[in-house]
Design an enzyme around this catalytic site. Structure first.
Site, PDB file in Angstrom:
ATOM      1  N   HIS A  80       0.829  -1.201   0.000  1.00 52.33           N
ATOM      2  CA  HIS A  80       0.000   0.000   0.000  1.00 52.33           C
ATOM      3  C   HIS A  80       0.870   1.261   0.000  1.00 52.33           C
ATOM      4  CE1 HIS A  80      -2.122   3.162   2.476  1.00 52.33           C
ATOM      5  NE2 HIS A  80      -2.956   3.037   1.462  1.00 52.33           N
ATOM      6  N   GLU A  83       2.027   1.862  -3.383  1.00 54.65           N
ATOM      7  CA  GLU A  83       0.928   2.416  -4.190  1.00 54.65           C
ATOM      8  C   GLU A  83       0.899   3.950  -4.067  1.00 54.65           C
ATOM      9  OE1 GLU A  83      -3.059   3.979  -3.534  1.00 54.65           O
ATOM     10  OE2 GLU A  83      -3.166   1.951  -2.695  1.00 54.65           O
TER      11      GLU A  83
END
Lengths: 457, 444
Positions: A80, A83
């Site tokens: 994450h 990301e």
């Protein structure tokens, strides 16, 4: 507005080849997005195209077959975190390309799950090639400086505070998943455990990127005002120019054993305004199930907790039952076996024990006595109707295919889904309840109000 | 909502105490969008966009003015409770039978209320739209309001209110509304309080419906696989039995109270911030320049000034945004963020500085051209689905912008000059300080 609890059954997308008849739905005649097609680039990147010419707009998505479940030990949250960092920039575009997307009137975002990470823009169709150029560039050439990384880590920590730490239900959810998915990476939260997130570094992010961000590990999905030939030409000029960077290892992960024990998780917090209960089991996903098995679990979730005609709603919520709301959900699109869950909020004055007993009675009834043909038909029709209404949105359509392909299914699997749902029998549903929802296994989670220690709140 | 099984999405969630008004409705002139005004034999009018691509018909409608502002003064929450009960038994069907009919006929029917208005949403398969229309007719004209569903929905709403009382963002929004509108319906919580929802009776629901649902405050938009001749009689079927005129209480126009600072203590690891002051009415000639200004300042893309200063440069917050909400009886310029308690002062200071800087200097030429490019380019994205088209057209109809607005809208944005934006910024941001609410831990 009623607040239905969002359930994550896979609503597949269909075009009605024939009108849905009242008496007997003919599922075999329904094919999902028959105009969707797929091909692969020479470097192994898969491409799915779903034409929809209603508006001069495209949805452009890149899905990586990697997510939080593929992180290394001690690095929870790095998928994450990466990301977020993917928006920072490359050598060719040091400030990223958000400003360009904005200037062109596009919208963009990204999301991370246990099994996949996806990036998308929705934009006027004439800019599709440009989006591919940018997206291909950041697939191979991400450039990160330490200061940016440090600031973005603060952002992610604030995100964690917003999503989890200020939300008792999410705090319980983390313990619940950790207890349910024993010996599986699904035990760790996508956003990461606080200490591990805090310690993430530029090196950790780059190392993860170098392992997984490569064309043969990616799926391109384009939906909207395009043709297959247009997409093929643009994709070959952009993504097709990338060398594969990695020798991909198969996604073999340690698996949750078949634990025949019932585990209990309790979280009490003075901030809890409304107690709730959740019950969970690890069940096969579409990627791991025997033929027909996941479809039967989908129908079971619908029969048990799919809205206000479901068993649980009827038996627990109507007529002054023990709950004020209830839902069942099935995480069906996953690389490994994943969650079948039931969630309920007790009515005032109702104990968790009474609520549990009622949930167990509903499940036992299905397991022992099965369901009626009428219930079966209604549940199937409802699943199919979800899909019929979903075809209104190119974004939902792109997500349905991206999600399926990123978690081990094929385009054909998605297209033939309604026929397979149609083939589910009442017996299959009964068997799914017997096999996958044993009352003496899985996890029960209690969210309860703690008395605040003596201070003003 | 259960947490923990949804995707983590990198975005600004625009959750405010007020329904965010549909910013500036509308579709690209490049999309071939043909709006056909349709009038039924009984005199019900609707806007129709016929499109056979997908075998679905979407109808969105609203009763203008029949929102939470019409709740009895001592019983906020009536409109909200009513919106959960219309599909819980009507005509020959009790609650369960009605829900079963909806499922068996593959009809989606839902209702919602905002502060100002009451909304309905109907989705049906194109092969037999009459079935969905019949269920809608029953819901609007013959709802039962049986005791059991009333109690069931009441319990569900109270449960949600209790959850929100522990959510710093929800509390901050409520406190802001209460502080900004102390003697006005806008200051009361739309979903009501535990006490007020407990006190609502069947007669309150009936009275609200009778006064609020009529033909003269009805707006209807239909999009999808249906033609005008098929639609006309269905409009009469659905709405023809409603009374001619609504009987709405007058609601006073009001300005939000400015300059207040309210701090509530809550034992959470992050402080929620909400701020707001006067905005501009949708009909104000300066609304569009103000809308462009808001986009540049904090309008929810990754390129706004606040996103850059608060998130990108300093990592203070995950989400920061501003908005313009032109309601029927007030107008707001507001915003929000959430940050670690020990960084609240810095965050609020930067927001104030950025507001002041925009008020004094306005945007740069480059920012203005970028904003125009984004706003005009993003235009067709709202029209990528029947649902999107219907939502846009309904708000255009309710704001009285005219059927041609869809074709005019980008020209209005393009025509905005830097001087227009400077003036609008000065007018919206240069007045009294906004009222600011923080909810979070003490002693940071």
């Amino acid at each position: 507005m009623k607040a239905p609890i969002a359930l994550s059954t896979v609503a597949a997308l269909l075009f009605a080849a024939a009108p849905v008849a009242q008496a007997e739905t003919s599922f075999a005649d329904l094919e999902i997005a028959p105009n969707a097609s797929s091909f692969s680039l020479d470097n192994g990147m898969e491409v799915v195209v779903i034409p929809d010419h209603r508006a001069p707009v495209v949805t452009h998505m890149v899905w990586y077959r990697t997510g939080a479940a593929d992180e290394g030990p001690g690095e929870s949250g790095v998928a994450h975190f990466l990301e977020h960092l993917m928006f920072k920039g490359t050598e060719a575009h040091p400030d990223g390309f958000s400003d360009v997307v904005t200037a062109l009137g596009g919208q963009e975002n990204a999301f991370t799950s246990q099994d996949y990470t996806a990036y998308y823009q929705q934009i006027a169709k004439e800019h599709l090639g440009r989006m591919m150029t940018f997206e291909a560039d950041r697939m191979a050439n991400l450039a990160l400086d330490e200061d940016e990384v440090a600031r973005e880590l603060d952002v992610v920590l604030e995100e964690r505070r917003m999503r989890v730490d200020t939300n008792p239900s999410a705090i319980l959810g983390e313990s619940f998943d950790a207890t349910l998915h024993v010996n599986s990476p699904y035990a760790d939260p996508i956003i990461g455990w606080p200490d591990e997130v805090s310690a993430l570094s530029r090196e950790a992010a780059i190392s993860y990127y170098d392992r997984f961000y490569t064309p043969e590990n990616a799926i391109l999905v384009v939906a909207g005002d395009v043709t297959v030939d247009e997409v093929r030409a643009l994709a070959e000029d952009t993504y097709g120019q990338l060398e594969s960077r990695v020798d991909l290892a198969p996604r073999t992960r340690s698996q949750t054993p078949d634990l025949t024990s019932l585990r209990t998780v309790r979280y009490a917090d003075p901030r809890v305004g409304q107690p709730s209960l959740r019950r969970g089991w690890v069940v096969p996903s579409y990627a791991t199930a025997e033929p027909g098995e996941a479809e039967a679990i989908d129908v079971l979730a619908q029969v048990l907790g799919g809205g206000s005609t479901s068993r649980l709603y009827d038996e627990l919520v109507r007529d002054g039952g023990p709950a004020t709301s209830v839902a069942a959900w099935y995480q069906s699109s996953a690389v490994d076996p994943d969650t079948f869950g039931v969630y309920a909020v007790p009515r005032d004055g109702v104990s968790f024990d009474a609520l549990e007993t009622a949930i167990e009675a509903s499940i036992t009834d299905v397991a022992e006595n099965g369901i009626s043909e009428e219930e079966l038909e209604r549940a199937k029709r409802s699943l199919v109707a979800d899909a019929l209404f979903a075809q209104d949105s190119q974004q939902r359509l792109a997500r349905i295919f991206g999600l399926a392909l990123a978690t081990g299914q094929t385009v054909e699997d998605v297209q033939e889904w309604p026929a397979r749902i149609g083939a589910v029998t009442a017996e299959d549903v009964q068997k799914a309840a017997q096999t996958h929802l044993p009352l003496d296994a899985g996890v029960i989670g209690y969210l309860e109000k703690a008395e605040a220690p003596g201070k003003d709140s | 909502m259960l947490s923990g099984f949804s995707d983590r999405i990198r975005s600004c969630l625009l959750a405010t105490g007020f329904t965010l008004a549909a910013s500036l409705g509308a579709a690209s002139s490049s999309a071939a969008l043909t709006i056909e005004p349709v009038t039924s034999p009984g005199g019900i009018t609707a806007w129709l966009v016929e499109d056979d691509t997908v075998p679905v018909v979407v109808m969105k409608f609203a009763f203008e003015g029949a929102g939470a502002v019409q709740d009895p003064e001592d019983k906020p929450g009536v409109a909200n409770l009513l919106s959960t009960l219309l599909d819980e038994g009507a005509g020959p069907y009790d609650s369960e039978a009605f829900q079963t009919e909806l499922q068996d006929r593959s009809v989606r029917l839902s209702f919602d209320s905002s502060r100002d208005s009451f909304y309905g949403d109907l989705e049906m398969l194109a092969d037999d739209p009459g079935q969905g229309i019949e269920l809608l007719r029953l819901a609007l004209t013959e709802p039962h309001f049986d005791a059991e569903p009333i109690e069931r929905m009441r319990a569900q709403i109270i449960s949600g209110i209790r959850r929100d009382q522990r959510d710093p963002s929800a509390v901050a929004s409520d406190v802001w509304s209460r502080t900004a509108y102390p003697d006005h319906p806008y200051g009361r919580p739309s979903e009501g309080t535990e006490e007020s929802v407990a006190a609502i009776e069947k007669s309150d629901l009936e009275a609200f419906k009778t006064a609020g649902f009529a033909r003269d405050n009805l707006h209807v938009v239909v999009v999808g696989a249906i033609d005008a001749e098929t639609l006309k009689p269905l409009l009469d079927d659905a709405f023809g039995d409603l009374p001619e005129t609504a009987d709405l209480k007058p609601v006073a126009d009001v300005m939000p109270v400015t300059g207040q600072t309210v701090t509530e203590t809550m034992d959470v690891p992050q402080t929620a911030v909400r701020f707001g002051g006067p905005g501009l009415a949708r009909s104000d000639p300066e609304f569009i320049p103000a809308f462009v200004m808001n986009h540049i300042l904090g309008g929810g893309t990754f390129s706004s000034r606040l996103f850059e200063e608060i998130r990108e440069k300093r990592g203070l917050a995950y989400s920061v945004y501003t908005y313009l909400a032109p309601l029927d009886h007030t107008a707001i310029f507001g915003g929000g963020t959430a940050t670690r308690a020990d960084r609240v002062d810095e965050t609020v200071r930067i927001i104030r500085e950025e507001i002041a800087r925009m008020a004094e200097e306005g945007p740069t030429e480059e920012e203005l051209s970028e904003a125009k490019a984004y706003l005009t380019g993003a235009y067709p994205l709202r029209f990528d689905s029947s649902n999107g088209i219907a939502s846009q057209l309904l708000s255009i109809q309710m704001e009285d912008l005219g059927m041609n607005y869809v074709d005019e809208r980008n020209g209005l944005i393009e025509a905005v000059t830097i001087e227009d934006v400077r003036q609008a910024a000065e007018r919206v941001l240069g007045g009294d300080a906004p009222t600011i609410v923080t909810v979070g831990p003490s002693g940071a």
